[in-house]
Design an enzyme around this catalytic site. Sequence first.
Site, PDB file in Angstrom:
ATOM      1  N   GLY A  46       0.838  -1.187   0.000  1.00  0.00           N
ATOM      2  CA  GLY A  46       0.000   0.000   0.000  1.00  0.00           C
ATOM      3  C   GLY A  46       0.872   1.235   0.000  1.00  0.00           C
ATOM      4  N   GLN A  51       2.733   9.960   2.022  1.00  0.00           N
ATOM      5  CA  GLN A  51       4.081   9.411   2.204  1.00  0.00           C
ATOM      6  C   GLN A  51       5.051   9.925   1.130  1.00  0.00           C
ATOM      7  OE1 GLN A  51       2.209   5.302   2.636  1.00  0.00           O
ATOM      8  NE2 GLN A  51       4.109   5.047   3.792  1.00  0.00           N
ATOM      9  N   CYS A  91       5.651  -0.413   7.535  1.00  0.00           N
ATOM     10  CA  CYS A  91       5.353   0.865   6.886  1.00  0.00           C
ATOM     11  C   CYS A  91       6.588   1.295   6.099  1.00  0.00           C
ATOM     12  CB  CYS A  91       5.009   1.920   7.936  1.00  0.00           C
ATOM     13  SG  CYS A  91       4.570   3.519   7.231  1.00  0.00           S
ATOM     14  N   LEU A  92       6.373   1.679   4.867  1.00  0.00           N
ATOM     15  CA  LEU A  92       7.510   2.111   4.039  1.00  0.00           C
ATOM     16  C   LEU A  92       8.128   3.398   4.571  1.00  0.00           C
ATOM     17  CD1 LEU A  92       5.943   1.304   0.549  1.00  0.00           C
ATOM     18  CD2 LEU A  92       7.610  -0.059   1.830  1.00  0.00           C
ATOM     19  N   HIS A 133      -4.660   1.437   7.656  1.00  0.00           N
ATOM     20  CA  HIS A 133      -3.294   1.972   7.796  1.00  0.00           C
ATOM     21  C   HIS A 133      -3.085   3.136   6.814  1.00  0.00           C
ATOM     22  CE1 HIS A 133       1.246   1.192   8.204  1.00  0.00           C
ATOM     23  NE2 HIS A 133       1.172   1.961   7.128  1.00  0.00           N
ATOM     24  N   GLU A 134      -3.508   2.948   5.562  1.00  0.00           N
ATOM     25  CA  GLU A 134      -3.293   4.003   4.548  1.00  0.00           C
ATOM     26  C   GLU A 134      -4.193   5.211   4.817  1.00  0.00           C
ATOM     27  OE1 GLU A 134      -0.729   3.615   2.934  1.00  0.00           O
ATOM     28  OE2 GLU A 134      -0.513   1.445   3.165  1.00  0.00           O
ATOM     29  N   HIS A 137      -2.606   7.427   7.220  1.00  0.00           N
ATOM     30  CA  HIS A 137      -1.587   8.316   6.620  1.00  0.00           C
ATOM     31  C   HIS A 137      -2.239   9.598   6.104  1.00  0.00           C
ATOM     32  CE1 HIS A 137       2.172   6.153   6.795  1.00  0.00           C
ATOM     33  NE2 HIS A 137       1.691   5.074   6.195  1.00  0.00           N
TER      34      HIS A 137
HETATM   35  O1  K1U Z   1       1.814   2.366   4.141  1.00  0.00           O
HETATM   36  C1  K1U Z   1       2.855   1.802   3.866  1.00  0.00           C
HETATM   37  O2  K1U Z   1       3.903   2.287   4.206  1.00  0.00           O
HETATM   38  C2  K1U Z   1       2.854   0.480   3.130  1.00  0.00           C
HETATM   39  C3  K1U Z   1       2.824  -0.717   4.058  1.00  0.00           C
HETATM   40  C4  K1U Z   1       1.395  -1.210   4.131  1.00  0.00           C
HETATM   41  C5  K1U Z   1       1.045  -2.130   5.248  1.00  0.00           C
HETATM   42  C6  K1U Z   1       1.751  -3.303   5.476  1.00  0.00           C
HETATM   43  C7  K1U Z   1       1.374  -4.149   6.511  1.00  0.00           C
HETATM   44  C8  K1U Z   1       0.298  -3.848   7.275  1.00  0.00           C
HETATM   45  C9  K1U Z   1      -0.384  -2.684   7.064  1.00  0.00           C
HETATM   46  C10 K1U Z   1      -0.025  -1.830   6.025  1.00  0.00           C
HETATM   47  C11 K1U Z   1       3.741  -1.780   3.467  1.00  0.00           C
HETATM   48  O3  K1U Z   1       3.535  -2.225   2.398  1.00  0.00           O
HETATM   49  S1  K1U Z   1       5.073  -2.296   4.443  1.00  0.00           S
HETATM   50  C12 K1U Z   1       5.822  -3.582   3.425  1.00  0.00           C
HETATM   51  C13 K1U Z   1       5.045  -4.859   3.431  1.00  0.00           C
HETATM   52  O4  K1U Z   1       4.245  -5.089   4.311  1.00  0.00           O
HETATM   53  C14 K1U Z   1       5.258  -5.850   2.341  1.00  0.00           C
HETATM   54  C15 K1U Z   1       6.155  -5.650   1.339  1.00  0.00           C
HETATM   55  C16 K1U Z   1       6.309  -6.591   0.330  1.00  0.00           C
HETATM   56  C17 K1U Z   1       5.564  -7.727   0.321  1.00  0.00           C
HETATM   57  C18 K1U Z   1       4.665  -7.946   1.328  1.00  0.00           C
HETATM   58  C19 K1U Z   1       4.500  -7.011   2.339  1.00  0.00           C
HETATM   59 ZN    ZN Z   2       2.574   3.247   6.196  1.00  0.00          ZN
END
Ligand code: K1U
Ligand code: ZN
Length: 169
Positions: A46, A51, A91-92, A133-134, A137
């Site tokens: 996401g 972000q 979270c990225l 979560h998004e 943000h």
């Molecule tokens: O909002 C963001 O920063 C993105 C975040 C979204 C998220 C992940 C987990 C739970 C709630 C929301 C991410 O994508 S973090 C990376 C991640 O979870 C992932 C990356 C690659 C493959 C699978 C998962």
């Molecule tokens: Zn996030």
Amino acid sequence: MAILPILEYPDPRLHTIAAPVATVDESVKTLIGDLADTMYAAPGIGLAATQCDVHQRVIVIDTSDTRDQLLVLVNPVIKRADGEQVFEEGCLSVPGIYEEVKRAEHVVIEALDREGRLFTLEASGLLAVCIQHEMDHLMGKVFVEYLSPLKRNRAVQRLRKRRRERAPA
Ligand code: K1U
Ligand code: ZN
């Protein structure tokens, strides 16, 4: 299409409240494409415009295993939320930190799609977690802000250590 820089916690710009999109015009469609490219490249499941320092209510999500099910949410609104689930979130904008957060198990949302058409979506499990979560943000909230002060401080320390270790000597 472009890969956009992602703001990292505790950058104060992550606390900006996003404004609703007036019309899904060409500039919003370009933003959607750039956010999708950035999310897939990261990689993430996401990404909210906030972000990438763009303060409009635009989100992209893809929780599919095949990474080809892009969900675009413009001006999303939660119409219903029920149940509870605890999920270990990442979270990225807080790279390398994963912590459990309690959220609604099931949500019903309304949003505009990438063509500006209104739709309703029911989600549960990981998709519901990711939507919440998004949407946080877009309201300037980062998931670590749900943690106790102790856990949040530990997460910030780990983030700083990770940055020191990754900085060029
Ligand atoms: O909002 C963001 O920063 C993105 C975040 C979204 C998220 C992940 C987990 C739970 C709630 C929301 C991410 O994508 S973090 C990376 C991640 O979870 C992932 C990356 C690659 C493959 C699978 C998962
Ligand atoms: Zn996030």
